[in-house]
Design an enzyme around this catalytic site. Structure first.
Site, PDB file in Angstrom:
ATOM      1  N   THR A  73       0.799  -1.234   0.000  1.00 43.86           N
ATOM      2  CA  THR A  73       0.000   0.000   0.000  1.00 43.86           C
ATOM      3  C   THR A  73       0.835   1.291   0.000  1.00 43.86           C
ATOM      4  O   THR A  73       0.583   2.195  -0.789  1.00 43.86           O
ATOM      5  CB  THR A  73      -0.948  -0.016   1.212  1.00 43.86           C
ATOM      6  OG1 THR A  73      -1.902  -1.037   0.975  1.00 43.86           O
ATOM      7  CG2 THR A  73      -1.670   1.299   1.402  1.00 43.86           C
ATOM      8  N   LYS A 154      -6.964   4.334   5.889  1.00 45.88           N
ATOM      9  CA  LYS A 154      -5.569   4.169   6.348  1.00 45.88           C
ATOM     10  C   LYS A 154      -4.833   5.511   6.320  1.00 45.88           C
ATOM     11  O   LYS A 154      -4.999   6.275   5.358  1.00 45.88           O
ATOM     12  CB  LYS A 154      -4.817   3.216   5.426  1.00 45.88           C
ATOM     13  CG  LYS A 154      -5.281   1.776   5.487  1.00 45.88           C
ATOM     14  CD  LYS A 154      -4.412   0.904   4.581  1.00 45.88           C
ATOM     15  CE  LYS A 154      -4.925  -0.514   4.511  1.00 45.88           C
ATOM     16  NZ  LYS A 154      -4.205  -1.347   3.530  1.00 45.88           N
ATOM     17  N   HIS A 343      -2.250  -2.245  -5.528  1.00 51.47           N
ATOM     18  CA  HIS A 343      -1.694  -3.588  -5.761  1.00 51.47           C
ATOM     19  C   HIS A 343      -2.865  -4.538  -5.930  1.00 51.47           C
ATOM     20  O   HIS A 343      -4.011  -4.164  -5.641  1.00 51.47           O
ATOM     21  CB  HIS A 343      -0.820  -4.051  -4.585  1.00 51.47           C
ATOM     22  CG  HIS A 343      -1.512  -3.950  -3.257  1.00 51.47           C
ATOM     23  ND1 HIS A 343      -2.500  -4.814  -2.865  1.00 51.47           N
ATOM     24  CD2 HIS A 343      -1.390  -3.049  -2.252  1.00 51.47           C
ATOM     25  CE1 HIS A 343      -2.944  -4.463  -1.667  1.00 51.47           C
ATOM     26  NE2 HIS A 343      -2.304  -3.382  -1.273  1.00 51.47           N
TER      27      HIS A 343
HETATM   28 ZN   LIG Z   1      -2.869  -5.329   1.942  1.00 47.20          ZN
END
Ligand SMILES: [Zn+2]
Length: 541
Positions: A73, A154, A343
């Site tokens: 990430t 996040k 990803h």
């Molecule tokens: Zn992950």
């Protein structure tokens, strides 16, 4: 011939995209853990107004890949928004071992700042470890009136896209269930966000997560042995009473694993557009949104789960809500939107094993302990500092205080790696820095290598393999990502809005091309460092 083509392309695009066409607002969407094939697998259940609209009426880049290892990430967001790879921007992983302190550090961790409106454990985060400018930084330098706002569950999903000069980067506080920032940016949350937080605490937004569609509409089974069972559940199946699971576990993690966190984030993004008056003046503004919950759920349930299928059916509706709002507020010709992922993910390796496919696990602690014992028997001491992200770090301090030589130790350890057990290749840092090779995986590893932050000896695993630290009871559940294989590197890339053609581009492209292309479209004063401008995206048909 090539130069003439290139020249005519720039001439054409300059005519097609004059200054007056500069979009008023650019919305960058990153979906955390989205494999390219989800666009096809879940297509039948998507609405006409979300992913399908972007594909139908925008540019669909079918062959967009990450060009480095590791695919995590932090590096993903940094590479999308700086237009260069981790060897340049320094975000080599989510966490790594810092040699000076001999501790693990986080890519956005910053002990020198404090959380704003945060609970005790959250908020000490900033972009200080990102060593290059982002496209959002250059936007603000080019147009002094431009505003940049970045939101995510996040912290790294908000901080890295927003760059060093963000007007507001906001992320979720797992302690208090609201959106926070750090003293790097400001000493007080804006009034509109404090109000939003008062009305929208995560516990008020947690509901019962049931499948959005009727049972027959799904291609995935609900109950499989490869899914993690959440605390408070006896089986990994719908319905998930998210509020109750939060109460039982005493944590807000069940909220962030659910699609309700995506909905809350879209609400925050729309509120930010309204209250920060994005897209209202002559300077283009940028809003970065990173949806983290698909990743959190993907790790737990795996890409073949009904939970992930439902997550994406619902995420499509979030996208449709955003597009609808942008079209109503600005008109299609005045906003530009792109969507990609940081990803992909590998199917649960235990499932691959059971189905006779390539894949499996390496017990990384066993590998390291074996190397430690070899090191002790050869040199009389253990010179391994630790391992993180398949990077093995040597203990320089210990080596310097001994009569042993670093190169000798490294070569010895390197020659003692056992292959054919899940480890495919290895390389030392020196080899990666002097690399002349046609080996694609080694080239990718070199692009993810920073000599100050990466380890001394790096491992590449076989296709379908994940590292595991402990031997838990079989079957192993859940999955991850990080490799240079297509399941991790091949991600969606969709562009929609102002002057974007309705087209499909099949050429293989690299993730670092996104910022270069934005820089070209927005006529920014600096291009991205290493990416190329994607051709065939803009202009009338
Ligand atoms: Zn992950």
């Amino acid at each position: 011939m090539k130069n003439i083509c290139l020249f005519s392309f720039f001439l054409f695009s300059a005519i097609a995209y004059s200054q007056k066409d500069t979009p008023k607002i650019i919305v960058g969407i990153v979906v955390d853990q989205m494999c390219y094939d989800y666009l096809n697998r879940f297509n039948v259940n998507f609405s006409e107004q979300g992913f399908k609209k972007m594909i139908r009426e925008g540019a669909h880049l079918t062959n967009m890949h990450y060009n480095y290892i590791p695919t995590y990430t932090g590096p993903g967001h940094a590479s999308i928004y700086t237009g260069t790879t981790p060897d340049n921007h320094g975000i080599i992983a989510n966490d790594w071992i810092q040699r000076e302190t001999r501790t693990q550090v986080n890519c956005v961790g910053d002990a020198s700042v404090s959380g704003i409106s945060s609970s005790a454990l959250y908020g000490k985060s900033s972009p200080k470890r990102l060593s290059k400018k982002t496209i959002t930084d250059v936007l603000k330098e080019t147009y002094p009136g431009s505003k940049v706002i970045s939101v995510s569950i996040k912290d790294r999903g908000a901080i890295l896209p927003g760059g060093h000069q963000s007007d507001g980067s906001y992320w979720f506080d797992y302690g208090n269930g609201t959106f926070i920032t750090s003293s790097y940016y400001t000493n007080k949350l804006p009034c509109w966000l404090r109000k939003f937080n008062r009305k929208n605490n995560a516990m008020n937004r947690a509901q019962i997560w049931s499948p959005f569609l009727e049972d027959g509409a799904y291609s995935s089974e609900d109950d499989s042995p490869y899914e993690i069972i959440l605390s408070g559940k006896s089986k990994p199946v719908f319905p998930y009473d998210i509020k109750n699971l939060c109460e039982v576990s005493g944590s807000l993690s069940p909220f962030t694993i659910s699609p309700f966190a995506n909905t809350l984030l879209t609400d925050l993004a729309l509120e930010a557009i309204k209250k920060e008056k994005l897209g209202k003046d002559v300077s283009p503004d940028m809003l970065c949104i990173s949806y983290s919950s698909p990743d959190i759920a993907g790790h737990a349930f795996g890409p073949d789960s009904k939970e992930i299928e439902d997550m994406y059916i619902r995420l499509d509706l979030e996208l449709s809500r955003l597009i609808h709002y942008l079209e109503q507020s600005f008109g299609k010709s005045n906003f530009l939107m792109f969507l990609t992922a940081d990803h992909g993910v590998v199917p649960v390796p235990q499932k691959l094993i059971d189905e006779g496919e390539r894949g499996g696990y390496i017990l990384i602690d066993q590998v390291i302990n074996y190397l430690r014992s070899k090191c002790v028997s050869k040199f009389g001491d253990d010179y391994i500092l630790g391992q993180d992200n398949l990077n093995i770090y040597l203990d320089y301090e210990k080596i310097n205080n001994s009569t042993n030589n670093k190169e000798e130790i490294l070569n010895f350890l390197s020659s003692n790696i056992t292959y054919n057990n899940g480890i495919k290749q290895s390389a030392t840092g020196d080899q990666l820095q002097k690399l002349v090779t046609n080996d694609t995986l080694l080239q990718m590893l070199a692009k993810g290598f920073d000599p100050k932050r990466s380890g001394d000896l790096l491992l590449i695993l076989e296709h379908g393999y994940l590292p595991k630290t402990t031997l838990s009871a079989k079957p192993f559940k859940g999955t991850s990502h990080g490799s240079g294989y297509a399941y991790d590197t091949h991600v969606p890339c969709l562009w929609y809005g102002s002057n974007i053609k309705s087209t499909e581009i099949e050429q293989r492209l690299e993730i670092i091309d996104i910022s270069s292309t934005l820089s070209h479209i927005l006529r920014l004063k600096e291009g991205a460092e290493t990416g190329k401008v994607i051709q065939g995206l803009i202009g009338q048909e």
